[in-house]
Enzyme design. Structure first.
Site, PDB file in Angstrom:
ATOM      1  N   CYS C  85      -9.704   8.206   0.520  1.00 18.11           N
ATOM      2  CA  CYS C  85      -8.453   8.309  -0.243  1.00 18.11           C
ATOM      3  C   CYS C  85      -8.470   9.528  -1.156  1.00 18.11           C
ATOM      4  CB  CYS C  85      -8.200   7.011  -1.017  1.00 18.11           C
ATOM      5  SG  CYS C  85      -6.526   6.865  -1.626  1.00 18.11           S
ATOM      6  N   HIS C 197      -8.922   2.515   2.919  1.00 21.82           N
ATOM      7  CA  HIS C 197     -10.084   2.160   2.105  1.00 21.82           C
ATOM      8  C   HIS C 197     -11.006   1.199   2.849  1.00 21.82           C
ATOM      9  CE1 HIS C 197      -8.902   3.718  -1.922  1.00 21.82           C
ATOM     10  NE2 HIS C 197      -7.676   3.615  -1.434  1.00 21.82           N
ATOM     11  N   GLU C 199     -13.854   0.189   1.945  1.00 18.76           N
ATOM     12  CA  GLU C 199     -14.527  -0.723   1.007  1.00 18.76           C
ATOM     13  C   GLU C 199     -13.659  -1.936   0.663  1.00 18.76           C
ATOM     14  OE1 GLU C 199     -12.977   1.913   0.105  1.00 18.76           O
ATOM     15  OE2 GLU C 199     -12.193   1.800  -1.940  1.00 18.76           O
TER      16      GLU C 199
END
Ligand SMILES: Nc1ncnc2c1ncn2[C@@H]1O[C@H](COP(=O)(O)OP(=O)(O)O)[C@@H](O)[C@H]1O
Lengths: 82, 552, 223, 82
Positions: C85, C197, C199
């Site tokens: 990002c 993302h 994560e």
């Protein structure tokens, strides 16, 4: 050009100055960030273009008069002016 | 800048001081005695709200700070609600954004890490161009700040009513988490501590507290405009949590600026502040402007001498201004010095005890509507399904980063309440509710109803309410009918809170919400409730399930 | 050897990335941007957020830091550099990856779960990947990937916005990027940037369908 | 002024034109949105100011040459130029 009025803070300009410009030169005293809008207007006279853009900017709230001030400039181009 | 003190209050001040107050002193008193900071028209009634409970670790001290509740395993949650109605009416983007900044600083001033934000927005009908402009600015402002600072906006409300046309309501709530034994107070207990200020002071937001405590005048309110700087807010957040162990008290600079923060932090003790030491954004500020400036993204810390260096070093890493500006003293006086001269010297007690008001009350003489309205069922259904209130809100919440923190189990749009995973393995549910239409008719019933609604919304994700904060938004309290609604709403909320046995650990009052014709907004008390659950919950709807309706 | 998770002022996702890397079995540390010693690490992740407030343009100020010079050296040595990002934006702004990330066509921040199709399997995080269509959330205002050379963009692309079945089509492009690009890598495949993302798609409890596709990518950093 | 190069879509300019301007006038042919940065620079000559700002803009990547072009103008003010 739409920028914050004098006295109203401009965090973006401050950050650009502190974290980029100050690292390479001390000649720049102030940085102000704002929005740039260019209008190609189909009218004869520069003054007419300025009037029209000012009117649109004010009436259609392209800026917030409480916070911002605007700078309007005209320039002739082939078939219009900005 | 105008002073909002009444002639009665001016007399009172002279009598107490036994002298004429100086210009600068009047401004300090004006800030501290503003409705926004002093709750002078609401305090008497707010005291009736139940704020105690076995799980309350930190109650409400004078209704200024966020409250904290035990959630087990050594953790507590801290919660708070705020509005930024007047600033958002003149500059929706920055007004809403600075509202988020303010509520976050309230949470971190307890040493807690903010983990979730809610936003409850009320504007006039979108048929009007100006309301669309307001709403767009408000939503992007909330996203701008919340996203940049890395706290997920996990839920909220978005509804429309023309009574908010000139005066939108922008309410934000925040929940934070902290080790129970690491909660930092906002007030000091002993003299000798150094006052450390982080952030630059400018001329923006001059007189904001008194601005929020009167009607919008429509004139050039430039002084009240505050520009949001979420980047600075993020530095404040990161550094405050980093140094929380090394400070004795933390106070956010909000309404009333340094004047209010220093006085409230001293809490009856005194303080000396050297205005020459305050880092300024613009040159040549007048001392009284430095004192009451409401520039955002500043924080005040009370620090032991030996820790001062380390605190400022943490800010230096981020190239963020930090300075020792004064000290807490034994003598119960608040003193501001400028170029060696004393510009303000006022007794703490005077500043902390404004006159308390109970205004006249007049019940709404109008008949309460009890009869069933005569509407065709088809029309009723059409009205409901086409109502602006009930459309899909994805346009709004998709502008918010609701995933940051990787703890959002139930996301916006998935259920009636958000659900978050906590560090102790439990789940936190949170939701805000109001019902202005009901409040217009019966604000006592409304107070009860919104509390119950919040409780039910938490139940839909399997959580049980444990604590609430309230936000009371009304018109001019000196209007007897408005004030009557206010008093009744508190009575309703109190009763419901006692019934559910849920403590109210914080809140906020916002008066003077009126349109340009001087008509008040619909009374809009609002409840934000937090609840806990041991299990995750995820709604799953499939074909063939039965629908069950409970209640009559 | 370890992975460094760089924290610039304004970075917001460093803790999430650290948590996810742990889950993926990658040894890692959060490192303040001024304290970064490239010799101590064999990989670096630049997490999401709003470095320096994203003032001027997303990632542009961070791209100017000394830290990025060090990261460039690492990249030249063949170490792994992953930008997520805002990290992707920084990589592009610093010239470590080609192209630009422009404001979304819808002109606003967009937060939602999307599907991406993996189209390159020679990068550090997609090598040997069996699953071809991954689900991850995006959250950005400036993610419209642009490069003035389509052919080159096609070569660099690693992830493309797609539907659930892996069909890459205009309707599922959230930001107007060319060729539906969601992430790219340099030719060598050691410098990778993506807007989604991973994560945030690494934990069962917070993923909409309990899938943890993000972990599949982050495992590529395991050494 | 930093604006998108010819050929790269400028959604902000497009939206301002389509949703705001076109409702009130048909004289505006094109709207372009960009960023406006003003620098107060402490140098003697306007040309020097322009050079300095151009250099900063290029070396510190105030713009991304792949997508943006810049317009730099100077103007004398009391003690500096922008
Ligand atoms: N202003 C807002 N910000 C964030 N989320 C919102 C906002 N308004 C509504 N939502 C979310 O959208 C969903 C539906 O909202 P709404 O229709 O208002 O439900 P409710 O009637 O239960 O309040 C909920 O998940 C709510 O949290």
């Amino acid at each position: 050009m739409i920028i914050n009025k004098e006295g109203i803070r401009d965090p973006e300009g401050e950050a650009i100055k502190n974290y980029i410009i100050n690292k390479v030169t001390d000649k720049v005293k102030e940085v102000k960030a704002g929005k740039y809008l260019s209008f190609s207007v189909d009218v004869k006279e520069e003054s007419e273009a300025i009037e029209l853009v000012k009117k649109i900017a004010y009436e259609d709230r392209l800026y917030n008069p409480i916070v911002h001030r605007i700078i309007v400039r005209a320039e002739k181009i082939e078939n219009g002016s900005n | 800048m105008t002073i909002s003190l009444s002639s009665y209050e001016l007399e009172l001040i002279k009598k107490e001081l036994k002298r004429e107050p100086k210009e600068e002193e009047l401004k300090v008193i004006d800030a501290l005695w503003s409705e926004h900071c002093s709750y002078k028209s609401s305090k008497v009634f707010l005291r009736s709200l139940p704020s105690e409970g076995p799980n309350v670790v930190m109650g409400i001290e004078d209704w200024q700070d966020a409250g904290a509740v035990d959630i087990g395993d050594g953790y507590a949650i801290v919660m708070k609600v705020e509005s930024h109605n007047h600033p958002s009416a003149i500059d929706p983007f920055n007004g809403a954004a600075t509202g988020v900044g303010g509520i976050i600083r309230d949470i971190i001033s307890k040493g807690a890490r903010p983990i979730a934000l809610l936003d409850m927005i009320r504007v006039g009908s979108l048929r009007h161009e100006r309301n669309r402009w307001l709403l767009k600015g408000i939503i992007s402002g909330i996203g701008f700040y919340g996203n940049s600072i890395g706290v997920p906006v996990v839920g909220g409300e978005l509804s429309f009513d023309d009574s908010y046309t000139d005066n939108p309501l922008v309410d934000v709530a925040c929940v934070g988490i902290v080790r129970k034994d690491k909660i930092i107070p906002s007030v000091v207990k002993k003299p000798g501590l150094k006052l450390v200020l982080a952030g630059l002071t400018g001329i923006d937001g001059l007189g904001g507290a008194s601005f929020a405590s009167r009607k919008l005048s429509g004139e050039d309110e430039i002084g009240a405009v505050q520009i949001a700087d979420p980047f600075a807010g993020k530095i404040i957040l990161d550094v405050t949590l980093e140094i929380a162990d090394k400070v004795e008290a933390i106070k956010d600079l909000g309404g009333g600026g340094l004047a209010v923060a220093v006085t409230e932090m001293a809490n009856g003790l005194g303080a000396i502040v050297n205005l020459d030491k305050v880092p300024l954004r613009v040159k040549g500020m007048k001392p009284e402007d430095i004192i009451i400036s409401e520039t955002q993204e500043r924080m005040l810390y009370a620090v032991k001498d030996e820790n001062v260096k380390e605190v400022c070093k943490a800010f230096e890493y981020y190239e963020y201004p930090c300075a020792v500006i004064g000290e807490i003293i034994e003598e119960p006086k608040i003193k501001f010095l400028y170029e060696g001269k004393e510009v303000v010297s006022l007794p703490s007690s005077l500043l902390l005890s404004p006159p308390i008001y109970v205004w006249g009350i007049k019940e709404d003489g109008e008949q309460k509507i009890n009869e069933k309205p005569n509407v065709r069922i088809e029309d009723a259904i059409r009205n409901i399904v086409t109502s602006e209130d009930l459309v899909n809100k994805e346009w709004a919440y998709s502008q918010f980063d609701y995933e940051v923190g990787t703890s959002t189990v139930i996301k916006p749009g998935e259920a009636d309440s958000a659900l978050l995973l906590l560090p102790n393995g439990k789940f936190l549910a949170i939701k805000g509710d109001a019902n202005p239409d009901l409040c217009v008719e019966d604000s006592y019933e409304c107070g009860k109803a919104i509390f119950a609604e919040a409780y039910r919304n938490l139940a839909t994700v399997g959580a049980r309410g444990i604590a609430a904060v309230d936000h009371l938004q009304f018109g001019d309290p000196k209007k007897p009918k408005v004030y009557a609604k206010f008093v009744e709403a508190i009575r309703g909320i109190s009763e419901a809170a006692r019934f559910f046995n849920i403590p109210i650990v914080g809140g906020k009052v916002s008066f003077y919400n009126e349109n340009s014709k001087g008509e008040p907004i619909k009374p809009t008390p609002l409840i934000v409730m937090a609840g806990l659950s041991d299990k995750p919950f995820r709604p799953s709807i499939e074909e063939g399930l039965d629908i069950v309706l409970i209640g009559i | 050897m370890k992975t460094a998770v760089i924290k610039f002022p304004g970075t917001t996702c460093e803790i999430d990335v650290l948590k996810a890397l742990k889950e993926a079995g990658v040894e890692s540390n959060i490192v303040g941007y001024k304290d970064f010693d490239p010799d101590k690490f064999n990989a670096v992740v630049i997490p999401g957020g709003f470095s320096f407030g994203d003032y001027l343009r997303a990632g542009s100020i961070a791209a100017n830091t000394e830290t990025m010079k060090k990261i460039k050296e690492m990249a030249n040595e063949g170490k792994i550099v992953l930008g997520i990002c805002n990290g992707f934006q920084i990589l592009v702004e610093s010239g470590l990856l080609r192209g630009a990330l422009l404001p979304n066509l819808k002109m606003r921040f967009i937060s939602k779960w999307v599907y991406v199709k993996v189209v390159r399997f020679d990068t550090a995080i997609t090598k040997g990947l069996e699953k071809k269509v991954l689900r991850m959330p995006i959250a950005h205002a400036e993610g419209r990937y642009y490069l003035d050379n389509l052919e080159e963009a096609e070569k660099l692309a690693v992830f493309k916005y797609s539907d659930e079945k892996g069909n890459v089509k205009e309707e599922v492009n959230p930001n107007g990027s060319i060729l539906n690009i969601a992430g790219i890598a340099n030719e060598e495949g050691n410098v990778i940037g993506l807007m989604p993302h991973p994560e945030r798609a690494s934990f069962k409890l917070t993923s909409p369908d309990s899938q943890t596709d993000g972990l599949l990518l982050l495992r590529g950093l395991r050494k």
